[in-house]
Write an enzyme that holds these catalytic residues in place. Sequence first.
Site: not given
Ligand code: NHR
Ligand code: GAR
Length: 217
Positions: A111, A113, A140, A149
């Site tokens: 991923n 982040h 990262s 994360d």
């Molecule tokens: N899943 C796991 N188990 N572990 C990780 O490290 C993950 C993952 C899924 C996605 C990306 C992450 C980021 O880089 C990622 C890492 C979505 C949310 C979230 O709260 C949080 C972190 C990340 C991605 N999502 C909400 C949910 O209920 C929905 C938010 C929306 O739709 O806008 O899933 O930040």
């Molecule tokens: C990126 O900044 C990524 O780090 C972030 O969303 C953007 C996606 O951009 N990811 C998250 O926030 C995951 N929760 P992109 O669709 O243009 O690649």
Amino acid sequence: MTDSNSCNIVVLISGSGSNLQAIIDDLAEHPTARICAVISNKADAYGLVRAEQAGIAQHVLNHKDFADRLAFDQALMNVIDQHQADLVVLAGFMRILTPEFTRHYAQRLLNIHPSLLPKHKGLNTHQRALDAGDQTHGCSVHFVTEELDGGPVVIQATLPIQAEDTANDLAIRVHALEHQIYPLAVRWFADGRLHLSDQGAVLDGQYLASSGFQFHS
Ligand code: NHR
Ligand code: GAR
């Protein structure tokens, strides 16, 4: 990797897909890896257009069509496994994944982040870096584990925060760094230089520090 010497990559997106584009562009000159499919949980994600333009198979799986997170993740796993993925890349994918999913792809799930992990896990990272008074920010790439994360960091890129910066300013500058470090990490993995061991992420036979490789452009 599978027995052919090319790494099959499946990319999961929810939006614009600019990181997907950076990886597509980078791999165009790099035959050891190919993106075999892009999957979005949003039908209107612009990243699907990018995939189509690059001749990559596209799938939409709307999480709202499934009874719960596990049913959605099982459908995702089905599609990903049809493509015999060696590596699954989350590129702006916005759904938290179940332990069933993260275990199934353990050691082959990355991923990106938008923060200097372990700072600012979760969402809204640019505003949170400003609110915290941080002097630096960045992005990262990490291996994904059950802990949101929280998996081992592979590579980080840092930028200074200026007094007048807004969250949008930071998002733009962080994006430019993301487009440099994500293709690099994907290539390391595809070339067999990067893997995850029980003790952490390993690059070229050496354990990486907990903050990962420090990228300087
Ligand atoms: N899943 C796991 N188990 N572990 C990780 O490290 C993950 C993952 C899924 C996605 C990306 C992450 C980021 O880089 C990622 C890492 C979505 C949310 C979230 O709260 C949080 C972190 C990340 C991605 N999502 C909400 C949910 O209920 C929905 C938010 C929306 O739709 O806008 O899933 O930040
Ligand atoms: C990126 O900044 C990524 O780090 C972030 O969303 C953007 C996606 O951009 N990811 C998250 O926030 C995951 N929760 P992109 O669709 O243009 O690649």
